[in-house]
Structures are given as C-alpha cells and as structure tokens.
Write a protein that holds these residues in place. Structure first.
Motif, PDB file in Angstrom:
ATOM      1  N   VAL A  61       0.876  -1.172   0.000  1.00 23.25           N
ATOM      2  CA  VAL A  61       0.000   0.000   0.000  1.00 23.25           C
ATOM      3  C   VAL A  61       0.913   1.220   0.000  1.00 23.25           C
ATOM      4  CG1 VAL A  61      -1.873   1.216   1.151  1.00 23.25           C
ATOM      5  CG2 VAL A  61      -1.730  -1.271   1.310  1.00 23.25           C
ATOM      6  N   ASN A  62       0.778   2.057  -1.007  1.00 23.55           N
ATOM      7  CA  ASN A  62       1.737   3.150  -1.229  1.00 23.55           C
ATOM      8  C   ASN A  62       1.180   4.538  -0.966  1.00 23.55           C
ATOM      9  OD1 ASN A  62       3.675   1.314  -2.171  1.00 23.55           O
ATOM     10  ND2 ASN A  62       2.789   1.357  -4.216  1.00 23.55           N
ATOM     11  N   ALA A  63      -0.146   4.671  -0.855  1.00 24.53           N
ATOM     12  CA  ALA A  63      -0.737   6.002  -0.717  1.00 24.53           C
ATOM     13  C   ALA A  63      -1.932   5.928   0.212  1.00 24.53           C
ATOM     14  CB  ALA A  63      -1.158   6.540  -2.093  1.00 24.53           C
ATOM     15  N   THR A  79      -7.091   4.316   0.247  1.00 25.94           N
ATOM     16  CA  THR A  79      -5.775   3.719   0.055  1.00 25.94           C
ATOM     17  C   THR A  79      -5.559   3.332  -1.404  1.00 25.94           C
ATOM     18  OG1 THR A  79      -6.475   1.419   0.461  1.00 25.94           O
ATOM     19  CG2 THR A  79      -5.865   2.753   2.383  1.00 25.94           C
ATOM     20  N   GLY A  80      -4.304   3.264  -1.801  1.00 25.22           N
ATOM     21  CA  GLY A  80      -3.940   2.816  -3.146  1.00 25.22           C
ATOM     22  C   GLY A  80      -2.578   2.173  -3.124  1.00 25.22           C
ATOM     23  N   GLY A  81      -2.344   1.233  -4.036  1.00 29.44           N
ATOM     24  CA  GLY A  81      -1.058   0.558  -4.056  1.00 29.44           C
ATOM     25  C   GLY A  81      -0.881  -0.317  -5.270  1.00 29.44           C
ATOM     26  N   GLN A  82      -0.122  -1.402  -5.087  1.00 27.93           N
ATOM     27  CA  GLN A  82       0.238  -2.245  -6.209  1.00 27.93           C
ATOM     28  C   GLN A  82      -0.935  -3.024  -6.781  1.00 27.93           C
ATOM     29  OE1 GLN A  82       3.571  -4.526  -4.638  1.00 27.93           O
ATOM     30  NE2 GLN A  82       4.992  -3.214  -5.745  1.00 27.93           N
ATOM     31  N   ASN A 108       0.443   0.315 -10.555  1.00 29.30           N
ATOM     32  CA  ASN A 108       0.605   0.766  -9.179  1.00 29.30           C
ATOM     33  C   ASN A 108       0.087   2.189  -8.955  1.00 29.30           C
ATOM     34  OD1 ASN A 108       1.744   0.944  -6.511  1.00 29.30           O
ATOM     35  ND2 ASN A 108       3.425   2.106  -7.414  1.00 29.30           N
ATOM     36  N   ILE A 109      -0.733   2.376  -7.930  1.00 30.91           N
ATOM     37  CA  ILE A 109      -1.215   3.703  -7.543  1.00 30.91           C
ATOM     38  C   ILE A 109      -0.262   4.249  -6.479  1.00 30.91           C
ATOM     39  CG2 ILE A 109      -3.083   4.979  -6.423  1.00 30.91           C
ATOM     40  CD1 ILE A 109      -4.996   2.870  -7.654  1.00 30.91           C
ATOM     41  N   SER A 124      -0.840   7.339 -10.877  1.00 29.58           N
ATOM     42  CA  SER A 124      -0.410   5.956 -11.076  1.00 29.58           C
ATOM     43  C   SER A 124       0.791   5.855 -11.995  1.00 29.58           C
ATOM     44  CB  SER A 124      -1.575   5.143 -11.662  1.00 29.58           C
ATOM     45  OG  SER A 124      -1.150   3.874 -12.134  1.00 29.58           O
ATOM     46  N   TRP A 125       1.425   4.662 -11.916  1.00 27.91           N
ATOM     47  CA  TRP A 125       2.502   4.335 -12.844  1.00 27.91           C
ATOM     48  C   TRP A 125       1.997   4.181 -14.280  1.00 27.91           C
ATOM     49  CZ3 TRP A 125       6.356   0.175 -10.617  1.00 27.91           C
ATOM     50  CH2 TRP A 125       7.118   0.761  -9.607  1.00 27.91           C
ATOM     51  N   ASP A 126       0.695   4.171 -14.492  1.00 27.65           N
ATOM     52  CA  ASP A 126       0.180   4.025 -15.861  1.00 27.65           C
ATOM     53  C   ASP A 126       0.165   5.358 -16.602  1.00 27.65           C
ATOM     54  OD1 ASP A 126      -3.348   3.701 -14.844  1.00 27.65           O
ATOM     55  OD2 ASP A 126      -2.014   5.440 -14.882  1.00 27.65           O
TER      56      ASP A 126
END
Length: 809
Positions: A61-63, A79-82, A108-109, A124-126
């Motif tokens: 979980v990154n955010a 929450t946001g993450g992989q 990934n967010i 995001s990484w997108d």
C-alpha cells in the motif's frame, strides 16, 4: 520554535510509505506490509494508539488520504497501491472489505489526494491521474509521459499533477491548461501554499514554490538527496522529507530546522491542524514531532531517540567522497555551525563521526558514524520507475547502450527475459544476460531486519557481505559503490576466413569484408540566424491573480497608514474590465483588444504607488496587459514611456528602495517586470518608429545588474534582449546598444543554458543586422573573448552551434 519528538507509533512491519493527519487526534498511515492503519490520540496525552487496521489485498500500500463524510461521521480512509485499485474504508465501522473499490488504473497507484467536496484524485505508474466523484470516474487526466507520482486538488475543478517526466501540469476538469517545467528530475510531491500557489519537490533535491500562473517564486535548497514529500504548516511554513534521513522545516525561504530520522528513507510527511509534524519512514515507524513543549515526549524518551539517531551507521556514498586523513578531530566541534542542518565530519580515534548543527540548542548533535558500504547512494530512475541498478549494456560499437533495469529482490531470469523481449533480442541469450546480472550484483545480502524495501518496486537498501565486482566470465566493469556497469561485447570471431563482427546477443554481423567504400557525410547543422519568432510570457491563472490583487487592496484599505494607496473607485472599474477581458482570451490570441488608454493609465497609477510587498499581482497584471493589449500601448510613445517607468518603479530594478520589502519580494517583482518588458517589446514593437520603446526598455535593462539575478530572471532578461534584436527598424546605434547589453550578461553566465542561448541568439541577430546593413564591425576581440569559453562551461550542442555561427559573422 523548535520541533521535538512527541509520539512514536509502532505497528507496521515494513516501510511506512504514506501518512495523513486530518485532525489533531487522528493519524493515517500506509505501508508496504500491505496494511493501512488508523491511529487515535489517547485522551489527555500526546501518545497515539492503534485504532483500526485496513487490508484490501496482499501487495504494498503506497498512498493514503482522508475523505470527509457526512455530518457526524469520521469520514473515510482512502488507500492505493500495487493492486492498482483505489479502496475506500469507513472510519466509523471497521470491516474486512472496503466499502468502495474504484477500478480504472492499470498499474501501481502511488499518489492520492481528496477535496473538501468529496472528490478523490489518484496518480499511477500508468502515466495517468484520475478524478473520482460519488465513487465513479469523473475525469481521466492524460498527458504525462511517465508515472504520475504526485496529485493535488486545487479546488473542485482544478487539479495539479507531478510526474516522473519532470513536469507539473494544471488541469481544469479534464483539460490541461498549464505545464510547469523547471525540475530536472522526477516530481515527487505537491502542496498548496496559501496566498502564493503551490510547492513541489523532486528527485533533483530541490523544492520549488510557484504561482498557479506559472511563475517560479523561489527555490529551497538544502536536501542532499531525493525529496519525497511536502506539507504546509498552519503558519505557512513548509515541511519536507527525503532520502537524506531528514525532515526539514522551511521558514521565509530558509531552512529553520533539520530533524534527523533514524532510518534510510523518510517517505512521507504531513502536518496536523495544531502544527505538529507526522513522518513515516523506512524503519516502519510513524513519528510525531511537536513545537509545543506540552506535547513533547518525556525526557527519557527524548534521550533514547537522540541516542538512536547517533548510533546510526551512514554509508560513505550518502556523505560524499571522504579523505579521512584530512578530517579534524573532536576539537572542531567547539566552533559553532553556520546554518541549521550543517553536517561536520570529525575523526574520533579510528572512527569517522557525522555531527549536525542544531541551531535551536546551539550545539552539534551526533547523527551517526560513517562506514564503508557497497551499493548505490541513490535509487536510479528508468522510465519513471525506481530500480537498484540500471546497467548500460553495449551490444554494438557506435550504437547507444541498451538499458537493463534490475531490482535485487527479483529473479534475474525475469529481469533478463524482460530485457530481451523489450529489445527484440533472441531468448537464446537468456543465460548470458543472467550471468551478467549475477556477476555485477554479487554478494548482495537481503536478509536481516535492518534491510528495507522500496514499496513501489521492491528495490532494497543493503549492505554487502562480500565485495561486488565482475566475474571471470564477464568482460564488464562493476562500480563497487553503485553497481553501475557497462557490458562489453565479445571480440570479432573468425568465420570462413573473414573477419566478421558478431553481436554476442543476436549473432548479427554489422559488416564483413574490407573497409566500406562509402562514408556518409556528417549531417549539416541548420542555420539559426536570423531568428525572428518572438518569445512571450502569457500563461496565467487570471482568477487567482484577481483574487490576490483584491486581497492586497483590502489590506491597504483597512490600514490607516496605507488607506490612501488603495485602488480608487474609477481605477477599480478599469481594473475589473481588464480582468474580464483577460478571462476571455487565450495565450495565442492576436488582434486588437477591447480596452483603451484609460485602462493602461489606471494600471500605471497603481504600479507607481503600491508598496513592494503588495505590488507583485499588479506587475503580473501589467505583464498580461503588455502581452494582450499591445495595440493600446502602441497608440502613444508617452504612454509606453510611462508604462516602462512604472514597471521600473514597481520592481525597483536599481535596488534603491528596499524599505518594507525583502530580497525575495524584490526578486519576484523583478522577474514579473522583466517578463512584462519582453511582452511589451513583442506586442508593441514592429512599427516604423520603435525608438522611444527601444530606448526606454534598453535604459531600464542597463540599470540592472545581471550578475545578481536568479535563473528565471536571467531567462526573462535574455528574452527581452532577444525580442529587442527582432525589431525590424533598428538603426546601427540601437544594434550596438544590444551588443553592449548582451556582452556583460553573457560574461556573468556559466550555469544556465537557456538564458545563455537566448542571449547568444540576440547577439547573433544583432551582428547579422549590422553586417547586412554594411555597418562597421564592433570590437571583435571583445565579442570572441566573451562567447568562445561558453561551449566549454555549457557543453550543449545548441550553445556550440550558435557560437560557431556568430564567429563566422
């Protein structure tokens, strides 16, 4: 005001990647241990206890962010993450499953923010950011070329995004209305700065403060590595955190305190409404720091924390090159430091110690001992993502090397397959690539509780158990500190009696037989001169500018000593009409405006009487007026002269009237005034009689001192010179005056390619005009002596090309 440890929140088992503090009693944290935690302050205490744990999956979980709820509700944790899903949990009733899951991202967010109106913003990484409202996708923000690592809601319709493509974009609904450039590496964090605009931080170690109109107000330098996160305190001061183990507090453009964290990476920082600071770091701990003594931890806990910081081992690559034999002994600590956060190395017996100056206590604080370490001091970026290694792989002489990114936590075969597939190389070379990876990452130890993993990528910090180096199997070089390596291909092999070069990956031959019979000519460099496309500074957030001007007018109006300086009713009407017109135009608008000399006169009057600390929105308005209403100013030479004089009065270019202002205020005013002059020349110039315009602008520039200007100001000044050089009716005397202005400017520049390039083109345009009109040459020795060293100090192709073209003149 000194910050000290207030509370330590321990429950996460790995890096705390994000924190949020919506109230003084609640802290939210997210970690690579796949959880988010809500912490509640204990009644009557500074301490916090774990309240709820949220887990929506098994990946990092990154955010994390807080979303307001209905009246009486605690709201939601977002929450946001992989998992690439935005998950929303109610804080009122804890459940195993999220209340809402927002699906739309493909990778990934890494960033989240919310607005008071209930919108959620995700990055995001997108390469996209998304705005969600009522649990549905509202806007899809597409335009960045790399991962979106920072998002910020300006209001319910405007959003800021920061990206690994080094840019910041301002969006209105789903449309990009401005792009901010200036950072030289990935943008990692954004924060709103009251009454100014916003701040950004980057992997380039810089923090920049901008207006929403695109103007850079100032930069904050002090961090020695990546700056990951930003927040703004209730006082308006900025707090930041980064890869240099520090949380830094910035007041009035200066670092006022450095808080050292006993961890490698300080991933996130947040500010509470009461001014306390929350930090999350790679040791899995959330810490709260307070400037209020009543919320400080007890003395025993503070002492234990100081001892923990002092016991840390600092790898040499985090400090820089050290020659320990030249270091002073502990006696050097008797001399006070020069600024907060200054680091001093001393030799204490056989140990090298790092001490940091604490301005609050006027003493040196030990922050660790310097040790040898194998590994890299900074994670490496490749296509917007972080890796432990990014190898250069030479597959063919004369061809740029291919990039091979690798994390020490991943299977070498997976990385090798990805590399071969990406570059369309045969899978038969899989084992060779794997051997190359293994030989250049030998001895990496991933065990032990002190090792931490990047929650984005799995990239690890590590301390090697054995020296890293090339193996006997690989003819490659491995840097013992960074792991950086260049793989050299095998030598040519004999086939059928001919010397044939063979690519070790593909087997393809680049050539065979004798030397080639044809050599392609070197590509010709296109001519640059004459350059006639004028530059302008027309981007702006007109509504924000209008709000700021009205705010300052109210301040002046409500003070007895300054009430006479406030805008008069007749001026207010004219200024309102200017703003109304500017809201209807775009940066590409051309043609006559609907305004008159009355509007220009009102603007000039306010410029002449407002004090330096309040005049910057008026100067900014003058910049737009010059850019969009040049036809009004062109009606009268006298009006142009008054306009130029008012700009000079407002920004105090000669530097004689600093009362009531600061250096930062003056720098901002000068920047905006120079941009206004560039717009003025670009929109008014071109008539049959540009003498009064040229003379007024040139005289104003001559009264300035280019050596004292900042980067953005230099670019603006060079733009004025360039626009002057494009005026079609210049006489010999005017062209000579441009040369006289350009040479001292170029002589003081050694670090800004854009400003130098614009000034060189201005010089080239001018010399070409002199030559074409048969004028006598000026002092060639002085010109050549000024421009010849520039390609060495600024090794850019465009600098070299324009210098060579000027020399030929």
């Amino acid at each position: 005001m000194t910050y000290k440890l207030s509370a330590t929140l321990e429950a996460h088992t790995s890096d705390v990647r994000a924190v949020a503090s919506p109230t003084n009693e609640v802290v939210l944290s997210a970690s690579r241990d796949s959880t988010a935690i809500s912490w509640q302050r204990q009644t009557g205490s500074a301490a916090f206890q774990q309240d709820s744990v949220f887990r929506a999956g098994t990946r990092y979980v990154n955010a994390v962010a807080h979303l307001v709820g209905d009246a009486g509700s605690k709201g939601f944790v977002v929450t946001g993450g992989q998992e690439a899903i935005v998950n929303v949990f109610s804080l009122d009733v804890t459940k195993d499953e999220p209340d809402y899951s927002l699906v739309g991202h493909s990778e990934n967010i890494c960033a989240l923010d919310t607005t008071p109106g209930g919108a959620i913003i995700s990055g995001s990484w997108d390469n996209t950011a998304k705005v969600w409202k009522n649990w549905q996708l509202k806007y899809d923000l597409r335009g960045h070329e790399r991962s979106v690592w920072a998002v910020l809601g300006v209001d319910e319709e405007k959003t800021l995004t920061g990206s690994a493509d080094k840019t910041i974009k301002l969006w209105e609904q789903h449309k990009c209305i401005a792009t901010f450039t200036g950072h030289t590496d990935a943008v990692r964090g954004l924060a709103l700065v009251p009454d100014i605009g916003f701040a950004s931080c980057s992997n380039d170690s810089e923090i920049r403060v901008w207006t929403l109109g695109g103007d850079l107000i100032y930069s904050l330098s002090g961090h020695t590595s990546f700056v990951y996160s930003l927040s703004v305190l209730p006082t308006g001061d900025i707090v930041s955190s980064g890869e240099d183990r520090s949380v830094r507090v910035w007041k009035d453009g200066e670092c006022s305190q450095v808080i050292t964290i006993p961890a490698i990476s300080v991933w996130a920082v947040s500010s509470m409404p009461n001014g306390d600071i929350v930090a999350g770091s790679s040791d899995g701990v959330v810490r709260v720091f307070s400037a209020s003594e009543e919320r400080w931890a007890v003395q025993e806990e503070l002492k234990a924390y100081e001892d923990l910081v002092a016991s840390q081992a600092l790898p040499k690559e985090q400090i820089g090159d050290l020659k320990t034999t030249d270091l002073a002994g502990p006696e050097a600590l008797q001399k006070p430091g020069n600024k907060p956060g200054q680091v001093l190395m001393v030799k204490n017996g056989d140990r090298t110690e790092a001490h940091q100056w604490d301005a609050a206590s006027s003493s040196w604080q030990k922050i660790g001992e310097v040790v040898d370490a194998v590994g890299q001091g900074r994670r490496q970026l490749y296509e917007g993502k972080e890796y432990d290694y990014v190898f250069d792989v030479d597959i063919q002489d004369g061809v740029p090397p291919l990039k091979l990114p690798y994390n020490v936590t991943e299977n070498p075969y997976t990385a090798a397959q990805r590399f071969l597939h990406r570059n369309e190389l045969p899978i038969s070379y899989l084992d060779e690539v794997v051997r190359f990876i293994e030989s250049n990452t030998a001895g990496v130890n991933l065990g032990g509780g002190e090792e931490f993993v990047d929650p984005f990528t799995g990239a690890s910090r590590y301390r090697s158990t054995a020296p890293s180096g090339p193996s006997a199997q690989t003819s490659g070089y491995s840097d013992p500190f960074t792991g950086g390596s260049r793989y050299q291909p095998a030598a040519p092999v004999q086939q059928g009696g001919n010397d044939v070069y063979q690519d070790p990956f593909t087997g393809a031959s680049r050539y065979s037989g004798g030397a080639p019979s044809y050599s392609a000519p070197a590509p010709s460099v296109p001519k640059i001169l004459p350059a006639t496309q004028l530059v302008s500074f027309k981007q702006a957030n007109v509504s924000a500018m209008e709000g700021k001007l009205k705010q300052f007018d109210d301040i002046l109006k409500n003070e007895i000593t300054t009430s006479s300086l406030a805008i008069y009713p007749s001026e207010a009407s004219a200024i309102g009409e200017i703003f109304l017109y500017l809201l209807s135009v775009t940066p590409t608008t051309t043609g006559p405006s609907i305004l008159s000399t009355t509007h220009a006169e009102a603007l000039i009057s306010i410029l002449n009487r407002w004090p330096p600390a309040y005049v910057f929105p008026v100067i900014d308005l003058a910049r737009l007026f010059a850019g969009f209403c040049g036809d009004v100013l062109a009606t009268s030479n006298e009006l142009q002269s008054q306009f130029i004089a008012a700009l000079e009065q407002a920004c105090d270019l000669p530097g004689k009237k600093l009362q009531g202002s600061t250096a930062k205020v003056r720098e901002t005013n000068i920047l905006l005034a120079l941009r206004a002059l560039a717009n003025l020349v670009g929109s008014v110039g071109g008539g049959t009689d540009d003498g009064p315009l040229f003379g007024g602008v040139a005289e104003t520039l001559a009264r300035g001192s280019p050596g004292t200007l900042g980067k953005q100001q230099k670019i603006a000044l060079a733009s004025v010179l360039f626009n002057l050089s494009c005026l079609p009716a210049l006489n010999q005397e005017q062209r000579e005056q441009i040369v006289i202005l350009a040479l001292p400017f170029l002589a003081t520049q050694d670090n800004d390619g854009e400003a130098v390039y614009r000034a060189l083109v201005a010089l080239g345009n001018t010399l070409l005009g002199l030559k074409n009109n048969g004028a006598k040459s000026m002092n060639a020795d002085a010109i050549l002596g000024t421009i010849s060293p520039l390609p060495q100090t600024l090794p850019e192709a465009r600098i070299k090309n324009i210098v060579e073209e000027i020399k030929r003149l």
